[in-house]
Structure formats: structure tokens, C-alpha cells
Design an enzyme around this catalytic site. Structure first.
Site, PDB file in Angstrom:
ATOM      1  N   ARG A   7       0.633  -1.331   0.017  1.00 48.66           N
ATOM      2  CA  ARG A   7       0.011  -0.071  -0.101  1.00 48.66           C
ATOM      3  C   ARG A   7       0.712   1.395  -0.033  1.00 48.66           C
ATOM      4  O   ARG A   7       1.722   1.379   0.640  1.00 48.66           O
ATOM      5  CB  ARG A   7      -0.855   0.157   1.186  1.00 48.66           C
ATOM      6  CG  ARG A   7      -1.827   1.262   1.502  1.00 48.66           C
ATOM      7  CD  ARG A   7      -2.542   1.112   2.730  1.00 48.66           C
ATOM      8  NE  ARG A   7      -1.471   1.581   3.611  1.00 48.66           N
ATOM      9  CZ  ARG A   7      -1.114   2.784   4.221  1.00 48.66           C
ATOM     10  NH1 ARG A   7      -1.337   3.740   3.474  1.00 48.66           N
ATOM     11  NH2 ARG A   7      -0.265   2.873   5.095  1.00 48.66           N
ATOM     12  N   VAL A   8       0.406   2.401  -0.648  1.00 51.41           N
ATOM     13  CA  VAL A   8       1.194   3.675  -0.648  1.00 51.41           C
ATOM     14  C   VAL A   8      -0.121   4.613  -0.534  1.00 51.41           C
ATOM     15  O   VAL A   8      -1.116   4.582  -0.934  1.00 51.41           O
ATOM     16  CB  VAL A   8       1.832   4.028  -2.109  1.00 51.41           C
ATOM     17  CG1 VAL A   8       3.131   3.213  -1.932  1.00 51.41           C
ATOM     18  CG2 VAL A   8       1.079   3.678  -3.083  1.00 51.41           C
ATOM     19  N   SER A   9       0.199   5.630   0.265  1.00 52.31           N
ATOM     20  CA  SER A   9      -0.845   6.735   0.829  1.00 52.31           C
ATOM     21  C   SER A   9      -1.471   7.487  -0.525  1.00 52.31           C
ATOM     22  O   SER A   9      -2.386   8.045  -0.381  1.00 52.31           O
ATOM     23  CB  SER A   9      -0.434   7.384   2.058  1.00 52.31           C
ATOM     24  OG  SER A   9      -0.162   6.599   3.079  1.00 52.31           O
ATOM     25  N   THR A  10      -0.396   8.004  -1.301  1.00 58.57           N
ATOM     26  CA  THR A  10      -0.687   8.979  -2.476  1.00 58.57           C
ATOM     27  C   THR A  10      -0.458   8.149  -3.585  1.00 58.57           C
ATOM     28  O   THR A  10       0.326   7.337  -3.953  1.00 58.57           O
ATOM     29  CB  THR A  10       0.213  10.241  -2.158  1.00 58.57           C
ATOM     30  OG1 THR A  10       1.389   9.903  -2.473  1.00 58.57           O
ATOM     31  CG2 THR A  10       0.093  10.889  -0.844  1.00 58.57           C
ATOM     32  N   GLN A  13       3.046   8.096  -4.984  1.00 62.08           N
ATOM     33  CA  GLN A  13       4.192   7.154  -4.442  1.00 62.08           C
ATOM     34  C   GLN A  13       3.986   5.959  -5.252  1.00 62.08           C
ATOM     35  O   GLN A  13       3.427   5.801  -6.105  1.00 62.08           O
ATOM     36  CB  GLN A  13       3.965   6.720  -3.099  1.00 62.08           C
ATOM     37  CG  GLN A  13       4.070   8.112  -2.033  1.00 62.08           C
ATOM     38  CD  GLN A  13       3.510   7.611  -0.704  1.00 62.08           C
ATOM     39  OE1 GLN A  13       2.560   7.187  -0.678  1.00 62.08           O
ATOM     40  NE2 GLN A  13       4.290   8.045   0.406  1.00 62.08           N
TER      41      GLN A  13
END
Length: 191
Positions: A7-10, A13
Site C-alpha cells: 500500500r502507498v498513501s498517495t 508514491q
């Protein structure tokens, strides 16, 4: 079977490093979420990973914070996996619930999360007690004064003004007016 989750937040990324590490760890499938915060556990990629797993599988993440940020929610999530007899592996923190030391780390984290929760509760209660002793009102301030409540009841019951119009007059939601008028009626019945 090992199932990976990244997972990445943005959206800016990149998942490449996580995916590479998960492949190297032997993950047969890798599910991802991009541009989604770790604050909640309702994510399509994570749900897909969980749905694809059965007893004996292992959920693998690159780092624990890729799964979630809240220790208490992480503990709840991992306990749910454990109940389904699904193991968990975090590559960077070397937490592997298939090993004795991994289970120990997991239980220590759970104990610390419970301890932290208790401390927060105690501090909150102490703060509220101190505020009350100084005469401060705890909680949300009432939206209507007692006079306004009586006026609203009069407008509704005696003048037969519609609920929505009375609410608009006091700039509150109709439920607020309805709740206060019901309370007033119950107080009259009890008197």
C-alpha cells in the site's frame, strides 16, 4: 501459500520496492492499494487479499505500517487472521506469527496497546473530573436555551407551525427540535 499486500498513501508514491520485496519473499499473489490511507482497514486491495486466503495461508507485508497505523486496529486485525488460522509476516520488523518469537512480539504489542488504551481512559476521566470540580460543563454545549426550547414547543404544539420551519427559525436540524419537544412532553407527563 503466501499472499502479499502493498500500500502507498498517495498516487505519486511507488509500489515497486514493496512488490519486489514481496516477490522475493515468495508471495504467490500480491494485492495492492494506491492512494489510500492506512487509518482504516476497509480497502479493496486488502479485502481482496483476505478474501483469497484460507486456513494455512500467510499474509505478508513489507512493513507493518503498510497494513495500518493504529496499533489497536492492527492487533484486532491480526487477531482476526489468527482466528481464521492465517499467519502474518512483516518483512522489515521480522514479525512472523508462525514462529514462537513472532507470536511473542505480537502478544507484547497487544499488551502494550491495551496498556496504552487504559492510560488514555484514566487520563480522560481524571481530566473530566478536574474540569467538573472547577464548575466547567463537560460535553457539547446545548444548541437551544431553555427559553428557546419552550418557544419551539409552543410554536409546534400551539401555533401548529411545521417542524422544518421551527428548525429553520432556530438554525438547527429538525431532529434537534423534535428531541427537545419530546423531552419537554415527557417532563410534563412525569410531573
Amino acid at each position: 501459500m503466501k499472499i502479499g499486500y502493498a500500500r502507498v498513501s498517495t498516487d505519486e508514491q511507488n509500489l515497486a520496492l514493496q512488490i519486489q520485496s514481496l516477490k522475493k519473499a515468495g508471495c504467490a499473489k500480491i494485492f495492492t492499494d494506491k492512494g489510500i490511507s492506512g487509518g482504516e482497514f476497509q480497502r479493496p486491495g486488502l479485502q481482496g487479499a483476505i478474501d483469497s486466503m484460507g486456513e494455512g495461508c500467510c499474509l505478508v507485508v513489507w512493513r507493518l505500517d503498510r497494513l495500518g497505523r493504529s496499533i489497536s486496529k492492527l492487533i484486532d486485525f491480526l487477531e482476526g487472521l489468527q482466528r481464521r488460522r492465517i499467519s502474518f509476516l512483516s518483512l522489515n520488523e521480522n514479525i512472523d506469527t508462525q514462529t514462537s518469537s513472532g507470536r511473542l512480539v505480537f502478544h507484547i504489542m497487544a499488551a502494550l496497546a491495551e496498556f496504552e488504551k487504559g492510560l488514555i481512559s484514566e487520563r480522560t476521566k481524571a481530566g473530566m473530573s478536574a474540569a467538573k470540580s472547577k464548575g466547567k460543563i463537560i460535553g457539547r454545549r446545548p444548541l437551544l436555551t431553555e427559553l428557546q426550547k419552550a418557544e419551539a414547543a409552543h410554536m409546534l404544539c400551539t401555533q401548529k407551525i411545521p417542524l422544518a420551519q421551527v428548525a429553520a427559525h432556530y438554525n438547527v436540524h429538525p431532529r434537534t427540535i423534535k428531541r427537545h419537544v419530546q423531552c419537554a412532553a415527557q417532563k410534563r407527563e412525569g410531573a
